[in-house]
Design an enzyme around this catalytic site. Structure first.
Site, mmCIF file in Angstrom:
data_model
loop_
_atom_site.group_PDB
_atom_site.id
_atom_site.type_symbol
_atom_site.label_atom_id
_atom_site.label_comp_id
_atom_site.label_asym_id
_atom_site.label_seq_id
_atom_site.Cartn_x
_atom_site.Cartn_y
_atom_site.Cartn_z
ATOM 1 N N MET A 1 -7.852 9.185 9.208
ATOM 2 C CA MET A 1 -8.428 9.642 7.923
ATOM 3 C C MET A 1 -9.364 10.835 8.092
ATOM 4 O O MET A 1 -10.379 10.926 7.403
ATOM 5 C CB MET A 1 -9.223 8.495 7.257
ATOM 6 C CG MET A 1 -8.393 7.261 6.988
ATOM 7 S SD MET A 1 -9.390 5.861 6.441
ATOM 8 C CE MET A 1 -10.069 5.257 7.972
ATOM 9 N N ASP B 1 0.802 -1.219 0.000
ATOM 10 C CA ASP B 1 0.000 0.000 0.000
ATOM 11 C C ASP B 1 0.835 1.268 0.000
ATOM 12 O O ASP B 1 2.014 1.244 0.263
ATOM 13 C CB ASP B 1 -0.803 0.047 1.314
ATOM 14 C CG ASP B 1 -2.130 -0.643 1.166
ATOM 15 O OD1 ASP B 1 -2.438 -1.038 0.049
ATOM 16 O OD2 ASP B 1 -2.836 -0.756 2.189
ATOM 17 N N LYS C 1 -3.194 3.528 -2.173
ATOM 18 C CA LYS C 1 -4.280 4.502 -2.217
ATOM 19 C C LYS C 1 -3.701 5.797 -1.718
ATOM 20 O O LYS C 1 -3.049 5.838 -0.698
ATOM 21 C CB LYS C 1 -5.418 4.126 -1.261
ATOM 22 C CG LYS C 1 -6.036 2.817 -1.532
ATOM 23 C CD LYS C 1 -6.909 2.451 -0.352
ATOM 24 C CE LYS C 1 -7.353 1.009 -0.459
ATOM 25 N NZ LYS C 1 -7.940 0.534 0.772
HETATM 26 N N1 SAH Z 1 -4.003 0.401 9.055
HETATM 27 C C1 SAH Z 1 -3.474 1.717 9.299
HETATM 28 C C2 SAH Z 1 -4.502 2.798 9.099
HETATM 29 C C3 SAH Z 1 -4.933 2.956 7.670
HETATM 30 S S1 SAH Z 1 -6.111 4.216 7.471
HETATM 31 C C4 SAH Z 1 -2.927 1.752 10.722
HETATM 32 O O1 SAH Z 1 -3.129 0.841 11.487
HETATM 33 O O2 SAH Z 1 -2.243 2.731 11.057
HETATM 34 C C5 SAH Z 1 -5.116 5.538 6.919
HETATM 35 C C6 SAH Z 1 -4.971 6.597 7.983
HETATM 36 O O3 SAH Z 1 -4.037 6.168 8.955
HETATM 37 C C7 SAH Z 1 -4.400 7.913 7.507
HETATM 38 O O4 SAH Z 1 -5.414 8.703 6.915
HETATM 39 C C8 SAH Z 1 -3.931 8.507 8.803
HETATM 40 O O5 SAH Z 1 -5.000 9.019 9.548
HETATM 41 C C9 SAH Z 1 -3.415 7.288 9.524
HETATM 42 N N2 SAH Z 1 -1.965 7.103 9.394
HETATM 43 C C10 SAH Z 1 -1.317 6.058 8.855
HETATM 44 N N3 SAH Z 1 0.019 6.199 8.962
HETATM 45 C C11 SAH Z 1 0.213 7.376 9.590
HETATM 46 C C12 SAH Z 1 1.362 8.083 10.028
HETATM 47 N N4 SAH Z 1 2.588 7.608 9.812
HETATM 48 N N5 SAH Z 1 1.199 9.256 10.667
HETATM 49 C C13 SAH Z 1 -0.028 9.739 10.882
HETATM 50 N N6 SAH Z 1 -1.139 9.127 10.501
HETATM 51 C C14 SAH Z 1 -1.032 7.955 9.868
#
Ligand code: SAH
Length: 507
Positions: free
Chosen positions: A173, A36, A58
């Protein structure tokens, strides 16, 4: 036929070293890795040779591949007998659609395992200096989607219960929807004074934090032009950041540093700068290859017992020499009694690790000093072998001849222009975002300039500091029309890092 299976792996929040051991093992064994946007691409370098890498990322709303197509892709690959690693940012089961993908696998009776990852809420908050719970502040925490989906999942959130029923609230998100989130929380009774922080690209050197209160955060985020991906953290614990922040206080945090060393040699410099918080962009301008013709070296090896001294000026020189020795079914016993000079601590280290302690390790690469030390044993009439790079220039061989020594200089490696992708580096330079570029030899300077001969390097270097490892490299820069901004006092990688640190403290 081999039976395929799927590992649904959490890649962690971003920083390469925040994946689990099991996750890394999966990457190493996978035949196909489907990854991803949020999974750090640097992790892919651990994949095995020939592994198929498929990006289905995405980015915001411009989905590269629809979820149904991703599901189908996974199934197709497994049915081909492949071990498929589905690599997702953070944790696969936290807003990662992992559940949907596994439901699909079950329809085909496909084997799977889930490898959890550190989710963004946990990691980004830790790196921003915010504990999600704290006995003096709160003992409850919730992870919530801030994404308004067409089917109004967002509106199904029980704002009245959440606003005051949970201490710390983390929204994933939610950046675009921030005004609605704030409005809903305040309308449902959460105090407008509640501290809020947005953390973008948490755990990465590009991490950015904007904080405020429910009342002013929308405006602050607009001013800072902060965009996704970020988490929104709401709750009293956010106020601890001022006291507990650590990551963005590192000496080189936020600095973009381009390093031009050969890829095999870059890791030490890269790791140290990264530990200091810098965003390191590896851009190898040199590739080290073995010489096409080994005749010179082979001749020297066949008469190795006739030499009194072997002089090595680089790690590569030693490595290729020892490899060639072994190629001829000879080993270190062959070097018994021959004096060894290793110029520089790293070169010496390769010998020490192979069980030989060099007789001479000059503290600086200064021909005069080396000659003086060698004269203690005697140079005149003695035979010297200097295996080194084809292009290297130095005065040592001349001095040894002047003193009556017999010296053979043989070519052990050549440096060539690598086939490196220039896009990312060009963009950073064009946007004037590079703080430092390091040059660790004259060839790195020459090759860099050759690789960007048609770009406006003159303009780039107006806002980038040129870091040179020593006087010879600095001369090459000057000859090319550029003044080095910083020169290392000690002509080693550690010296180079010390010079950057010193500069960053004053500027
Ligand atoms: N499965 C992922 C989340 C995916 S949804 C997890 O467990 O982290 C995608 C959202 O995750 C983004 O819109 C943001 O809100 C958050 N996100 C993912 N990586 C991030 C990061 N390094 N710093 C801040 N927000 C992050």
């Amino acid at each position: 036929m081999k039976k395929g299976m799927v590992y649904l792996v959490g890649a962690g929040p971003g920083a390469e070293d925040l994946i689990t051991l099991k996750g890394l093992e999966c990457i190493k064994v996978g035949d196909t890795i489907i990854y991803d946007y949020l999974a750090n691409k640097k992790l892919l370098k651990y994949s095995k040779k020939g592994c198929e890498l498929i990006y289905v990322g995405k980015k915001g709303s411009s989905h590269t591949m629809e979820q149904e197509d991703i599901n189908q892709l996974i199934v197709d690959k497994v049915l081909e007998g492949k071990i498929v690693v589905r690599l997702k940012g953070g944790d696969p089961y936290v807003f990662g659609r992992g559940g949907e993908e596994v439901e699909e696998l079950l329809k085909y009776n496909i084997d799977f395992e889930i490898v959890p990852g550190i989710t963004a809420a946990i990691a980004a908050s830790a790196y921003a200096g915010i504990p999600l719970t704290h006995r003096n502040y709160t003992s409850t925490v919730a992870f919530i989607t801030g994404h308004e989906r067409d089917d109004k999942e967002f509106s199904k959130i029980h704002w009245d219960k959440i606003a005051n029923g949970v201490g710390t609230i983390v929204f994933y998100m939610g950046v675009k929807n921030l005004p609605n989130i704030v409005k809903n929380l305040i309308q449902s009774g959460r105090s407008p004074e509640t501290p809020v922080a947005l953390i973008r690209w948490g755990t990465l050197p590009t991490q950015k934090v904007v904080d405020g209160t429910l009342q002013n955060i929308v405006e602050r985020v607009q001013t800072a032009k902060l965009t996704a991906p970020a988490i929104i953290l709401v709750g009293e614990v956010v106020s601890l950041r001022e006291k507990l922040r650590w990551f963005d206080k590192k000496s080189l945090f936020g600095k973009n540093i381009v390093i031009t060393r050969a890829r095999e040699q870059a890791s030490e410099l890269n790791n140290t700068l990264t530990k200091l918080g810098a965003n390191v962009i590896e851009f190898p301008t040199i590739e080290i290859v073995e010489p096409k013709d080994f005749t010179e070296l082979d001749n020297a090896i066949s008469s190795i017992r006739s030499y009194d001294w072997l002089i090595f000026t680089s790690v590569n020189g030693v490595k290729i020499f020892l490899k060639r020795l072994s190629h001829h079914k000879k080993d270190l016993r062959e070097l018994y009694g021959i004096k060894i000079c290793a110029i520089g601590p790293k070169t010496a280290e390769v010998f020490i690790n192979s069980g030989i302690h060099p007789d001479l390790i000059p503290p600086k690469y200064q021909a005069e000093y080396i000659i003086e030390e060698m004269e203690k044993i005697g140079i005149s009439g003695k035979r010297f072998l200097l295996p080194r790079a084809k292009v290297a220039r130095d005065v040592l061989p001349n001095k040894i001849s002047e003193k009556g020594g017999i010296i053979d200089v043989v070519n052990v490696y050549e440096t060539i222009l690598p086939d490196t992708n220039k896009g990312e580096v060009r963009e950073l330079f064009n946007n004037h975002q590079v703080d430092y570029i390091t040059f660790t030899s004259s060839s790195t300077v020459k090759n860099f300039l050759e690789m960007f001969a048609n770009d406006s390097v003159k303009d780039w270097f107006k806002t980038t500091k040129l870091v040179s490892i020593g006087p010879i490299t600095s001369d090459t820069l000057r000859e090319s029309g550029f003044a080095p901004s910083i020169e290392a006092e000690e002509f080693t990688i550690d010296g180079l890092i010390a010079a950057i640190l010193k500069d960053s403290e004053v500027s």
